[in-house]
Write a protein that holds these residues in place. Sequence first.
Motif, PDB file in Angstrom:
ATOM      1  N   TYR A   1     147.414  13.726  97.632  1.00  6.70           N
ATOM      2  CA  TYR A   1     148.192  13.730  98.877  1.00  6.70           C
ATOM      3  C   TYR A   1     148.944  12.405  99.036  1.00  6.70           C
ATOM      4  CZ  TYR A   1     149.494  14.003 103.763  1.00  6.70           C
ATOM      5  OH  TYR A   1     150.222  13.995 104.920  1.00  6.70           O
ATOM      6  N   LEU A   2     148.274  11.298  98.730  1.00  2.00           N
ATOM      7  CA  LEU A   2     148.905   9.977  98.855  1.00  2.00           C
ATOM      8  C   LEU A   2     150.072   9.841  97.875  1.00  2.00           C
ATOM      9  CD1 LEU A   2     145.770   7.670  99.268  1.00  2.00           C
ATOM     10  CD2 LEU A   2     147.527   8.130 100.995  1.00  2.00           C
ATOM     11  N   VAL A   3     149.858  10.287  96.629  1.00  2.00           N
ATOM     12  CA  VAL A   3     150.909  10.187  95.615  1.00  2.00           C
ATOM     13  C   VAL A   3     152.151  10.935  96.096  1.00  2.00           C
ATOM     14  CG1 VAL A   3     151.571  10.899  93.272  1.00  2.00           C
ATOM     15  CG2 VAL A   3     149.335   9.839  93.680  1.00  2.00           C
ATOM     16  N   ARG A   4     151.946  12.172  96.596  1.00  2.00           N
ATOM     17  CA  ARG A   4     153.075  12.974  97.087  1.00  2.00           C
ATOM     18  C   ARG A   4     153.767  12.307  98.264  1.00  2.00           C
ATOM     19  NH1 ARG A   4     150.221  18.351  97.231  1.00  2.00           N
ATOM     20  NH2 ARG A   4     149.922  17.623  99.343  1.00  2.00           N
ATOM     21  N   THR A   5     152.953  11.767  99.180  1.00  2.00           N
ATOM     22  CA  THR A   5     153.499  11.179 100.402  1.00  2.00           C
ATOM     23  C   THR A   5     154.255   9.880 100.129  1.00  2.00           C
ATOM     24  OG1 THR A   5     151.600  12.102 101.564  1.00  2.00           O
ATOM     25  CG2 THR A   5     152.854  10.424 102.748  1.00  2.00           C
ATOM     26  N   LEU A   6     153.773   9.122  99.126  1.00  2.00           N
ATOM     27  CA  LEU A   6     154.333   7.779  98.911  1.00  2.00           C
ATOM     28  C   LEU A   6     155.429   7.743  97.841  1.00  2.00           C
ATOM     29  CD1 LEU A   6     150.997   5.717  98.996  1.00  2.00           C
ATOM     30  CD2 LEU A   6     152.518   6.264 100.919  1.00  2.00           C
TER      31      LEU A   6
ATOM     32  N   ILE B   1     146.917   6.820 107.135  1.00  2.00           N
ATOM     33  CA  ILE B   1     148.028   7.006 106.192  1.00  2.00           C
ATOM     34  C   ILE B   1     149.355   6.586 106.831  1.00  2.00           C
ATOM     35  CG2 ILE B   1     149.314   8.714 104.834  1.00  2.00           C
ATOM     36  CD1 ILE B   1     146.625  10.158 104.398  1.00  2.00           C
ATOM     37  N   LYS B   2     149.528   6.942 108.104  1.00  2.00           N
ATOM     38  CA  LYS B   2     150.736   6.538 108.826  1.00  2.00           C
ATOM     39  C   LYS B   2     150.828   5.002 108.819  1.00  2.00           C
ATOM     40  CE  LYS B   2     150.848   6.818 113.218  1.00  2.00           C
ATOM     41  NZ  LYS B   2     150.202   7.388 114.382  1.00  2.00           N
ATOM     42  N   GLU B   3     149.680   4.351 109.037  1.00  2.00           N
ATOM     43  CA  GLU B   3     149.635   2.891 109.067  1.00  2.00           C
ATOM     44  C   GLU B   3     149.919   2.309 107.686  1.00  2.00           C
ATOM     45  OE1 GLU B   3     147.499   5.002 110.356  1.00  2.00           O
ATOM     46  OE2 GLU B   3     147.124   4.459 112.453  1.00  2.00           O
ATOM     47  N   LEU B   4     149.503   3.024 106.635  1.00  2.00           N
ATOM     48  CA  LEU B   4     149.800   2.582 105.270  1.00  2.00           C
ATOM     49  C   LEU B   4     151.305   2.624 105.033  1.00  2.00           C
ATOM     50  CD1 LEU B   4     148.949   1.832 102.353  1.00  2.00           C
ATOM     51  CD2 LEU B   4     148.710   4.287 101.893  1.00  2.00           C
ATOM     52  N   ILE B   5     151.934   3.686 105.486  1.00  2.00           N
ATOM     53  CA  ILE B   5     153.388   3.818 105.324  1.00  2.00           C
ATOM     54  C   ILE B   5     154.107   2.691 106.072  1.00  2.00           C
ATOM     55  CG2 ILE B   5     155.371   5.325 105.870  1.00  2.00           C
ATOM     56  CD1 ILE B   5     153.463   7.713 105.280  1.00  2.00           C
ATOM     57  N   GLU B   6     153.620   2.364 107.260  1.00  2.00           N
ATOM     58  CA  GLU B   6     154.207   1.239 108.010  1.00  2.00           C
ATOM     59  C   GLU B   6     154.096  -0.067 107.208  1.00  2.00           C
ATOM     60  OE1 GLU B   6     156.014   1.318 110.785  1.00  2.00           O
ATOM     61  OE2 GLU B   6     155.786   3.498 110.564  1.00  2.00           O
ATOM     62  N   ARG B   7     152.921  -0.266 106.583  1.00  2.00           N
ATOM     63  CA  ARG B   7     152.735  -1.482 105.773  1.00  2.00           C
ATOM     64  C   ARG B   7     153.722  -1.495 104.612  1.00  2.00           C
ATOM     65  NH1 ARG B   7     146.554  -2.738 104.127  1.00  2.00           N
ATOM     66  NH2 ARG B   7     147.535  -4.612 103.289  1.00  2.00           N
ATOM     67  N   ILE B   8     153.888  -0.350 103.971  1.00  2.00           N
ATOM     68  CA  ILE B   8     154.795  -0.272 102.817  1.00  2.00           C
ATOM     69  C   ILE B   8     156.223  -0.566 103.270  1.00  2.00           C
ATOM     70  CG2 ILE B   8     155.795   1.288 101.086  1.00  2.00           C
ATOM     71  CD1 ILE B   8     153.022   2.684 100.984  1.00  2.00           C
ATOM     72  N   LYS B   9     156.594   0.008 104.421  1.00  2.00           N
ATOM     73  CA  LYS B   9     157.956  -0.172 104.920  1.00  2.00           C
ATOM     74  C   LYS B   9     158.276  -1.625 105.243  1.00  2.00           C
ATOM     75  CE  LYS B   9     158.986   4.366 106.981  1.00  2.00           C
ATOM     76  NZ  LYS B   9     158.876   5.125 108.235  1.00  2.00           N
ATOM     77  N   SER B  10     157.295  -2.365 105.722  1.00  2.00           N
ATOM     78  CA  SER B  10     157.610  -3.681 106.267  1.00  2.00           C
ATOM     79  C   SER B  10     157.150  -4.854 105.419  1.00  2.00           C
ATOM     80  CB  SER B  10     156.993  -3.813 107.658  1.00  2.00           C
ATOM     81  OG  SER B  10     155.601  -3.705 107.537  1.00  2.00           O
ATOM     82  N   ASN B  11     156.342  -4.615 104.378  1.00  2.00           N
ATOM     83  CA  ASN B  11     155.576  -5.743 103.850  1.00  2.00           C
ATOM     84  C   ASN B  11     155.858  -6.222 102.432  1.00  2.00           C
ATOM     85  OD1 ASN B  11     154.201  -6.447 106.047  1.00  2.00           O
ATOM     86  ND2 ASN B  11     152.196  -5.784 105.358  1.00  2.00           N
ATOM     87  N   GLY B  12     156.821  -5.642 101.757  1.00  2.00           N
ATOM     88  CA  GLY B  12     157.066  -6.099 100.388  1.00  2.00           C
ATOM     89  C   GLY B  12     155.980  -5.718  99.410  1.00  2.00           C
TER      90      GLY B  12
ATOM     91  N   LEU C   1     141.231   3.755 104.334  1.00  2.00           N
ATOM     92  CA  LEU C   1     141.694   5.031 104.896  1.00  2.00           C
ATOM     93  C   LEU C   1     140.819   5.512 106.049  1.00  2.00           C
ATOM     94  CD1 LEU C   1     142.524   7.100 101.682  1.00  2.00           C
ATOM     95  CD2 LEU C   1     144.149   6.070 103.290  1.00  2.00           C
ATOM     96  N   GLY C   2     139.544   5.164 105.999  1.00  2.00           N
ATOM     97  CA  GLY C   2     138.619   5.648 107.019  1.00  2.00           C
ATOM     98  C   GLY C   2     138.127   7.056 106.728  1.00  2.00           C
ATOM     99  N   GLY C   3     138.068   7.412 105.445  1.00  2.00           N
ATOM    100  CA  GLY C   3     137.558   8.732 105.069  1.00  2.00           C
ATOM    101  C   GLY C   3     138.420   9.364 104.001  1.00  2.00           C
TER     102      GLY C   3
END
Lengths: 198, 198
Positions: free
Chosen positions: B154-159, B123-134, B106-108
């Motif tokens: 925050y992550l639980v809510r976002t994901l 976090i935005k980059e994590l969402i991109e990984r989830i969207k594209s990566n299986g 996360l970097g912090g």
Amino acid sequence: MYPKPIQNLITEFSKLPGIGPRTAARFAFSLLRKPENDLRLLSEAIIKLKTETRICKNCFNISEEDLCEFCSDAKRDRSLVCIVEEAINIPAIENTKRFNGLYHVLGGVIKPSDGVSPADLKIKELIERIKSNGIEEIIIATNPNTEGETTALYLVRTLKSFNIKITRLARGMSTGSDLEYADEMTISSALAGRREYK
Amino acid sequence: MYPKPIQNLITEFSKLPGIGPRTAARFAFSLLRKPENDLRLLSEAIIKLKTETRICKNCFNISEEDLCEFCSDAKRDRSLVCIVEEAINIPAIENTKRFNGLYHVLGGVIKPSDGVSPADLKIKELIERIKSNGIEEIIIATNPNTEGETTALYLVRTLKSFNIKITRLARGMSTGSDLEYADEMTISSALAGRREYK
């Protein structure tokens, strides 16, 4: 475990006194977060540490010049010399603002288990200073532990033939300490060195 | 108090986490006793720390290549991603030898008092990984303190809108710890997460 550039730095930091691999890793990662210029400042300061310092010709303190700030200061009392183990001990004495003499840095303590004998310390040089310099009093300020005491006793024996006063820093209770937690040696020293109210 | 080259290095060492001027002085004097080549090794390792590392394009771990050792390892399970605050946390997980997935650094953590908001983390980059990566499961391994918990929530809510399993490292008694000295939060977590003997 870490990429090589990080692992290398952890290895180097781990060589510092009291630093294990975990703390070394913490240092490395804290540097990673800093701008490159901060790393350059640290890197240069390390190189300059040895290239821009030398040893004082008179007292063996660390200095930027041939003579250290104390030996080159005409206002210091040349008849009084405080003997310390290492240059790092000098600020502790200076901070008291109660000492205006010069220093003599032994460069260690007598420690046969580490192969350090009196010949490895700047004792011959101390004798030369005493012979030529009008020194009236030597204050021995080696650390109050086994090696420091051994070295102090050796110095007392070696220097007693010269007509100078030899003193030692007082032993006793530290300011702010507590009888309940003080060790026996300290309390014994405090009893032996007790002072009369006048 | 010390000659300038020593004082400069003390200043730089004092910027390391948890290092005060006394420890910094101890470091500087320990380096003074070492051969110049040792100082060069340390100095170079500091410079190379940033010039020879980069950030993994996929997980933001520190790496010597575009992809870190985990992301470029075909044997790792790409369906499982462990989220950590910093790259320095990864070896703690790896040392267990019980995790064979990838990471996401996360970097912090979210820390409004330091001005760190979710937008400052990857976090935005994590969402991109989830969207594209299986990815099938996300293990949240932020630290068990206020900021780590806030970030985890925050992550639980976002994901939660993604069809993936989201888990968190268990909280409870540390191995080798003692009930008598454990804090209430830890014991509460251990009670809440109690496991049945089977």
